[in-house]
Write a protein that holds these residues in place. Structure first.
Motif, PDB file in Angstrom:
ATOM      1  N   MET A   5       0.827  -1.204   0.000  1.00 11.32           N
ATOM      2  CA  MET A   5       0.000   0.000   0.000  1.00 11.32           C
ATOM      3  C   MET A   5       0.860   1.252   0.000  1.00 11.32           C
ATOM      4  N   ASN A   6       2.049   1.150   0.615  1.00 16.70           N
ATOM      5  CA  ASN A   6       2.919   2.322   0.679  1.00 16.70           C
ATOM      6  C   ASN A   6       3.482   2.705  -0.678  1.00 16.70           C
ATOM      7  N   LEU A   7       3.401   1.782  -1.647  1.00 17.35           N
ATOM      8  CA  LEU A   7       3.779   2.175  -3.001  1.00 17.35           C
ATOM      9  C   LEU A   7       2.852   3.274  -3.509  1.00 17.35           C
ATOM     10  N   GLY A   8       1.559   3.120  -3.198  1.00 19.73           N
ATOM     11  CA  GLY A   8       0.616   4.165  -3.562  1.00 19.73           C
ATOM     12  C   GLY A   8       0.850   5.446  -2.785  1.00 19.73           C
ATOM     13  N   THR A   9       1.171   5.294  -1.492  1.00 26.40           N
ATOM     14  CA  THR A   9       1.492   6.478  -0.684  1.00 26.40           C
ATOM     15  C   THR A   9       2.717   7.189  -1.226  1.00 26.40           C
TER      16      THR A   9
ATOM     17  N   ALA B 191      16.873  16.636  10.978  1.00 29.30           N
ATOM     18  CA  ALA B 191      16.173  16.013  12.105  1.00 29.30           C
ATOM     19  C   ALA B 191      14.698  15.803  11.775  1.00 29.30           C
ATOM     20  N   MET B 192      14.075  16.745  11.089  1.00 29.69           N
ATOM     21  CA  MET B 192      12.678  16.606  10.721  1.00 29.69           C
ATOM     22  C   MET B 192      12.486  15.454   9.732  1.00 29.69           C
ATOM     23  N   TYR B 193      13.454  15.293   8.826  1.00 28.63           N
ATOM     24  CA  TYR B 193      13.385  14.162   7.902  1.00 28.63           C
ATOM     25  C   TYR B 193      13.471  12.839   8.664  1.00 28.63           C
ATOM     26  N   MET B 194      14.410  12.750   9.587  1.00 29.66           N
ATOM     27  CA  MET B 194      14.590  11.514  10.344  1.00 29.66           C
ATOM     28  C   MET B 194      13.365  11.203  11.190  1.00 29.66           C
ATOM     29  N   LEU B 195      12.807  12.214  11.831  1.00 28.33           N
ATOM     30  CA  LEU B 195      11.632  11.992  12.672  1.00 28.33           C
ATOM     31  C   LEU B 195      10.419  11.600  11.830  1.00 28.33           C
ATOM     32  N   SER B 196      10.263  12.229  10.669  1.00 26.26           N
ATOM     33  CA  SER B 196       9.152  11.866   9.789  1.00 26.26           C
ATOM     34  C   SER B 196       9.265  10.412   9.336  1.00 26.26           C
ATOM     35  N   ILE B 197      10.481   9.989   9.023  1.00 21.96           N
ATOM     36  CA  ILE B 197      10.696   8.595   8.624  1.00 21.96           C
ATOM     37  C   ILE B 197      10.346   7.654   9.770  1.00 21.96           C
ATOM     38  N   CYS B 198      10.803   7.980  10.982  1.00 23.24           N
ATOM     39  CA  CYS B 198      10.540   7.114  12.138  1.00 23.24           C
ATOM     40  C   CYS B 198       9.047   7.036  12.455  1.00 23.24           C
ATOM     41  N   ILE B 199       8.349   8.164  12.392  1.00 24.79           N
ATOM     42  CA  ILE B 199       6.928   8.187  12.725  1.00 24.79           C
ATOM     43  C   ILE B 199       6.122   7.366  11.724  1.00 24.79           C
ATOM     44  N   ILE B 200       6.322   7.650  10.438  1.00 24.90           N
ATOM     45  CA  ILE B 200       5.547   6.961   9.409  1.00 24.90           C
ATOM     46  C   ILE B 200       5.924   5.486   9.332  1.00 24.90           C
ATOM     47  N   ALA B 201       7.223   5.196   9.470  1.00 19.84           N
ATOM     48  CA  ALA B 201       7.673   3.807   9.348  1.00 19.84           C
ATOM     49  C   ALA B 201       7.172   2.949  10.504  1.00 19.84           C
ATOM     50  N   THR B 202       7.298   3.438  11.729  1.00 20.23           N
ATOM     51  CA  THR B 202       6.910   2.616  12.877  1.00 20.23           C
ATOM     52  C   THR B 202       5.414   2.328  12.893  1.00 20.23           C
ATOM     53  N   ILE B 203       4.607   3.306  12.580  1.00 15.18           N
ATOM     54  CA  ILE B 203       3.158   3.085  12.635  1.00 15.18           C
ATOM     55  C   ILE B 203       2.702   2.186  11.491  1.00 15.18           C
ATOM     56  N   ASN B 204       3.440   2.169  10.373  1.00 15.07           N
ATOM     57  CA  ASN B 204       3.109   1.264   9.282  1.00 15.07           C
ATOM     58  C   ASN B 204       3.661  -0.131   9.523  1.00 15.07           C
ATOM     59  N   VAL B 205       4.820  -0.215  10.140  1.00 11.77           N
ATOM     60  CA  VAL B 205       5.425  -1.522  10.407  1.00 11.77           C
ATOM     61  C   VAL B 205       4.620  -2.294  11.443  1.00 11.77           C
TER      62      VAL B 205
ATOM     63  N   GLY C 172       9.373   8.570   4.453  1.00 13.03           N
ATOM     64  CA  GLY C 172       8.686   7.737   5.439  1.00 13.03           C
ATOM     65  C   GLY C 172       8.115   6.473   4.826  1.00 13.03           C
ATOM     66  N   ALA C 173       7.508   6.602   3.632  1.00 15.66           N
ATOM     67  CA  ALA C 173       6.949   5.431   2.949  1.00 15.66           C
ATOM     68  C   ALA C 173       8.038   4.448   2.557  1.00 15.66           C
ATOM     69  N   ILE C 174       9.167   4.958   2.068  1.00 12.76           N
ATOM     70  CA  ILE C 174      10.283   4.076   1.718  1.00 12.76           C
ATOM     71  C   ILE C 174      10.820   3.371   2.958  1.00 12.76           C
ATOM     72  N   GLY C 175      10.945   4.128   4.060  1.00 14.91           N
ATOM     73  CA  GLY C 175      11.415   3.515   5.307  1.00 14.91           C
ATOM     74  C   GLY C 175      10.498   2.407   5.779  1.00 14.91           C
ATOM     75  N   ALA C 176       9.194   2.615   5.658  1.00 12.82           N
ATOM     76  CA  ALA C 176       8.238   1.587   6.073  1.00 12.82           C
ATOM     77  C   ALA C 176       8.367   0.338   5.221  1.00 12.82           C
ATOM     78  N   MET C 177       8.518   0.502   3.915  1.00 16.19           N
ATOM     79  CA  MET C 177       8.638  -0.657   3.029  1.00 16.19           C
ATOM     80  C   MET C 177       9.924  -1.433   3.282  1.00 16.19           C
ATOM     81  N   LEU C 178      10.970  -0.748   3.720  1.00 18.87           N
ATOM     82  CA  LEU C 178      12.233  -1.429   3.994  1.00 18.87           C
ATOM     83  C   LEU C 178      12.244  -2.119   5.353  1.00 18.87           C
ATOM     84  N   VAL C 179      11.634  -1.493   6.348  1.00 23.69           N
ATOM     85  CA  VAL C 179      11.702  -2.010   7.710  1.00 23.69           C
ATOM     86  C   VAL C 179      10.632  -3.060   7.981  1.00 23.69           C
ATOM     87  N   ALA C 180       9.466  -2.954   7.343  1.00 25.19           N
ATOM     88  CA  ALA C 180       8.355  -3.866   7.621  1.00 25.19           C
ATOM     89  C   ALA C 180       8.712  -5.334   7.413  1.00 25.19           C
ATOM     90  N   PRO C 181       9.350  -5.725   6.297  1.00 24.11           N
ATOM     91  CA  PRO C 181       9.723  -7.143   6.163  1.00 24.11           C
ATOM     92  C   PRO C 181      10.681  -7.614   7.244  1.00 24.11           C
TER      93      PRO C 181
END
Length: 346
Positions: free
Chosen positions: A28-32, A243-257, A189-198
């Motif tokens: 789904m994050n591909l669409g995001t 820092a904002m980039y890193m936090l955005s990645i962590c927020i979106i990735a963790t809640i999707n993972v 954030g979407a890329i981080g989620a797709m990488l960390v989720a598996p």
């Protein structure tokens, strides 16, 4: 979103169940990713229509591929809890709950009565039985305290974060961030989620019945990241773009993972109810929470102080972490799978 656990249970063994669910949900994050990416280049409203047409073409192509070739199940079931079919039976239906095909009172039989033996009558009775089973499953699920906690925890946090992402641009505009920068944050954030989720899914499969630390770690990471985000927006911590980039990645990735972990946990808790029913409730709560968040964010008093929305998201993460910390975790489906696996071994 309610289908991934069912597909995983039908096609994959116990050791790969959460991993497969993670891969399916993160597609789904591909669409995001496309959504955030295209927002960087869309500067006029007229450019939206070609995007919608392209999305329609892709959706129709996928739909046709599913119609042409999509097997219902593999030849042998990958896990014992599936038995011999693709669906897991729900709570036992009592005799008085079943819609009878042959009426009582001795007024004929299915063989002798053309009406009773007709395919239309049998199909109608079968649909009524499935409807009875569905509502019995719903009642059975909502009476499980552990599922109620998990469903509310996931539904509220994921729904609130989905609404928060939708209003991220006006939330960061006071800090000088443009729509292009916010779009890039969402893409990362979407890329981080797709990488960390598996990876998280594989760890969950390895942990088997000890997945609680994985779940709590994800929510702890989400809450801490969201708290630091709020402190930067409030001016307590200096504003720094990396820092904002890193936090955005962590927020979106963790809640999707956390999504595949919660899906598999909900299915385990509610076994033997079907996966689609359990996860359907999670998706429903997710959308309700997102709708409520957006409606509240549209209020005039909230728009005058939008930072309140950031703190609301942070509070939901903290409350969920505490609630899940004291929750007793049970895995009925995994118990059945392990028992049948041990009995089948020579």
């Amino acid at each position: 979103m309610g289908a991934p656990p069912l597909i995983s249970a039908v096609w994959f063994p116990l050791s790969q169940r959460t991993l497969s669910t993670a891969i399916i949900t993160q597609s789904m994050n591909l669409g995001t990713l496309v959504g955030f990416g295209t927002s960087i280049f869309l500067t006029e409203s007229s450019q939206v229509y070609p995007l919608l047409r392209g999305e329609a073409v892709v959706s129709i192509a996928i739909f046709l591929m599913v119609i042409v070739y999509f097997p219902a199940k593999p030849p042998p079931p990958p896990i014992p809890s599936l038995g011999g079919g693709t669906n897991i039976s729900g709570p036992t239906i009592q005799q008085d709950d079943v819609v009878p095909i042959i009426p009582s009172g001795g007024h004929g039989s299915a063989e002798g009565d053309p009406l009773l033996s007709s395919p239309h009558f049998n199909a109608s009775a079968e649909r009524k039985q499935k409807l009875v089973r569905f509502w019995k499953d719903i009642l059975h699920i909502i009476k499980i305290p552990a599922f109620d906690v998990v469903a509310m925890a996931y539904g509220v946090t994921s729904g609130v974060v989905a609404g928060w992402q939708a209003v991220l641009v006006p939330l960061l505009e006071p800090l000088g961030y443009t729509q292009v920068q916010v779009g890039r944050m969402g893409c990362c954030g979407a890329i981080g989620a797709m990488l960390v989720a598996p990876i998280a899914g594989r760890i969950s499969d390895w942990c088997h019945r000890k997945v609680k630390p994985v779940y709590l770690s994800l929510y702890a990471g989400f809450t801490v990241s969201m708290l630091l985000f709020c402190l930067i927006v409030s001016g307590v911590i200096p504003n720094w773009l990396p820092a904002m980039y890193m936090l955005s990645i962590c927020i979106i990735a963790t809640i999707n993972v956390v999504t595949p972990v919660v899906y598999e946990l909900a299915v385990d808790i509610t076994f033997p109810v079907t996966e689609s029913t359990s996860c359907g409730i999670l998706v429903l709560l997710n959308n309700v929470a997102c709708l409520v968040f957006l409606l509240v964010g549209d209020m005039q008093s909230v728009q005058e102080s939008p930072a309140w929305l950031n703190w609301a998201v942070t509070a939901t993460g903290a409350v969920v972490f505490v609630a899940m910390l004291f929750l007793k975790w049970h895995y009925p489906r995994q118990v059945v799978d392990d028992h049948n696996k041990s009995t089948q071994q020579p």
